[in-house]
Design an enzyme around this catalytic site. Structure first.
Site, PDB file in Angstrom:
ATOM      1  N   CYS A 103       0.831  -1.077  -0.010  1.00 32.66           N
ATOM      2  CA  CYS A 103       0.167  -0.144   0.081  1.00 32.66           C
ATOM      3  C   CYS A 103       0.861   0.961  -0.036  1.00 32.66           C
ATOM      4  CB  CYS A 103      -1.008   0.229   1.662  1.00 32.66           C
ATOM      5  SG  CYS A 103      -1.866   1.447   1.117  1.00 32.66           S
ATOM      6  N   HIS A 131       2.775  -8.184  13.547  1.00 27.38           N
ATOM      7  CA  HIS A 131       2.544  -8.034  12.396  1.00 27.38           C
ATOM      8  C   HIS A 131       2.938  -7.902  11.046  1.00 27.38           C
ATOM      9  CE1 HIS A 131       0.034  -4.772   9.787  1.00 27.38           C
ATOM     10  NE2 HIS A 131      -1.499  -6.543  10.373  1.00 27.38           N
ATOM     11  N   GLU A 133       3.059  -5.350   9.193  1.00 24.22           N
ATOM     12  CA  GLU A 133       3.846  -4.547   8.985  1.00 24.22           C
ATOM     13  C   GLU A 133       4.891  -3.991   9.515  1.00 24.22           C
ATOM     14  OE1 GLU A 133       0.117  -1.189   8.026  1.00 24.22           O
ATOM     15  OE2 GLU A 133       1.816   0.304   8.410  1.00 24.22           O
ATOM     16  N   CYS A 197      -3.761   5.465   8.493  1.00 26.25           N
ATOM     17  CA  CYS A 197      -3.951   6.189   7.078  1.00 26.25           C
ATOM     18  C   CYS A 197      -5.401   6.656   6.863  1.00 26.25           C
ATOM     19  CB  CYS A 197      -4.330   5.128   6.518  1.00 26.25           C
ATOM     20  SG  CYS A 197      -4.707   3.551   6.650  1.00 26.25           S
ATOM     21  N   SER A 224      -6.513  -9.256  11.199  1.00 29.26           N
ATOM     22  CA  SER A 224      -6.830  -8.030  10.839  1.00 29.26           C
ATOM     23  C   SER A 224      -6.736  -6.933  11.714  1.00 29.26           C
ATOM     24  CB  SER A 224      -8.342  -8.396   9.361  1.00 29.26           C
ATOM     25  OG  SER A 224      -8.265  -6.511   9.798  1.00 29.26           O
ATOM     26  N   ASN A 226      -6.729  -3.443  12.070  1.00 28.00           N
ATOM     27  CA  ASN A 226      -7.577  -2.833  11.643  1.00 28.00           C
ATOM     28  C   ASN A 226      -8.761  -3.149  12.255  1.00 28.00           C
ATOM     29  OD1 ASN A 226      -9.435  -2.320   9.165  1.00 28.00           O
ATOM     30  ND2 ASN A 226      -7.707  -3.323   8.143  1.00 28.00           N
TER      31      ASN A 226
HETATM   32  S1  SF4 Z   1      -5.753  -0.099   5.785  1.00 24.93           S
HETATM   33 FE1  SF4 Z   1      -4.972   1.822   5.537  1.00 24.93          FE
HETATM   34  S2  SF4 Z   1      -2.579   1.103   5.365  1.00 24.93           S
HETATM   35 FE2  SF4 Z   1      -4.019  -0.640   5.443  1.00 24.93          FE
HETATM   36  S3  SF4 Z   1      -3.637  -0.829   2.809  1.00 24.93           S
HETATM   37 FE3  SF4 Z   1      -5.559   0.097   3.575  1.00 24.93          FE
HETATM   38  S4  SF4 Z   1      -5.605   2.345   2.723  1.00 24.93           S
HETATM   39 FE4  SF4 Z   1      -3.697   0.711   3.222  1.00 24.93          FE
END
Ligand code: SF4
Length: 285
Positions: A103, A131, A133, A197, A224, A226
């Site tokens: 991303c 994680h 990332e 983000c 996940s 998020n």
């Molecule tokens: S959550 Fe944010 S950083 Fe992760 S893929 Fe989606 S836009 Fe990109």
């Protein structure tokens, strides 16, 4: 039953982009075969299974370097979470066809960290342990100090006036300032950049400031980041009883007994049809 569908739903831009890249590679007759995915392209089992059904081999279960060691030709796709520079180098050394689905928000974090490292800064990176990332970022340099809780801040001992502080893109916007404040008081000359983000913040805001309901349902994969943060925000900020499910099958129907109003949100990597299926079920109650 009252059903509040919180907005936005469906994939964020980064996830859409990653899935488009994978499909393009699959459909291109000139793609070097076999096609490998290094880890999950995004954290959603449904999406991964669909990709596997199209013949892509998903490499999982070991470190990324070890996984790369197990292949010698074909195409390797890097996930939306990004990878450490050493992974690029190794894939290149092996002559693999590299396709990068990282991303752009994650790439910006990598770029900023590299810029500050070139200026001899130490880096403090706030993220979730293990994680992908975080792992990708930590692989950039051993001058990156990883923080995942308040104790880690207390244990930090950096002898450099020049410190750059940043974070994983999918953390909770409601937790991050406590970390920044503590770090700023410990290292007053540090430069801080919040890199959560936009896709993450809009979803968290919608959950935090939603109307009061009996129950909030978060639809997302257990891996996940998020999605997990949405559940945390709902519990801790909106103070609404919250349940987490991956799809209709895994929704604990007992939790709906005696419930008159629900809200429903989903992670940035949850396919919209999965959430819709749950909404249709709720309408029947
Ligand atoms: S959550 Fe944010 S950083 Fe992760 S893929 Fe989606 S836009 Fe990109």
């Amino acid at each position: 039953m009252i059903i509040n569908v919180l907005s936005p739903q469906g994939y964020c831009g980064g996830v859409k982009h990653a899935i488009e890249i994978v499909n393009k590679v699959i459909n291109d007759p000139n793609t070097k075969k076999p096609i490998y995915l290094l880890g999950q392209i995004i954290h959603n089992e449904h999406v991964i299974n669909e990709i596997k059904s199209k013949g892509v081999i998903v490499l999982e279960g070991k470190s990324k370097l070890e996984l790369l060691d197990s292949i010698n030709f074909g195409t390797i796709i890097f996930s939306a979470h990004g990878v450490a520079p050493i992974i690029y180098e190794k894939a290149k050394e092996k002559g693999l066809n590299i396709v990068d689905a990282t991303c752009s928000n994650v790439l910006i974090v990598h770029k900023k960290i590299k810029e500050f490292l070139d200026l001899n800064y130490d880096i403090i990176y706030i993220g979730s342990p293990k994680h992908p990332e975080s792992e990708g970022v930590l692989g950039i340099s051993n001058k990156i100090h990883f923080i995942s809780n308040i104790d880690d801040i207390n244990n930090l001992n950096i002898n450099n006036k020049n410190i750059y502080i940043t974070n994983q893109t999918t953390l909770s916007m409601f937790d991050i300032n406590e970390y920044f404040d503590l770090l700023k008081s410990k290292y007053p000359t540090s430069i801080i950049e919040d890199k959560i983000c936009r896709a993450t913040t809009v979803r968290q805001e919608a959950v935090a400031y939603q109307e009061k309901v009996d129950l909030c349902i978060v639809v997302g994969d257990k891996m996940s980041s998020n999605s997990k943060k949405l559940a945390k925000v709902s519990n801790e900020i909106a103070k609404i009883k919250t349940i987490f499910c991956e799809d209709l099958k895994s929704l604990d129907k007992n939790e709906l007994i005696g419930i008159n109003s629900v809200s429903i949100t989903s992670g940035a990597s949850t396919p919209e049809y999965i959430t819709k299926e749950i909404i249709e079920y709720l309408k029947t109650l």
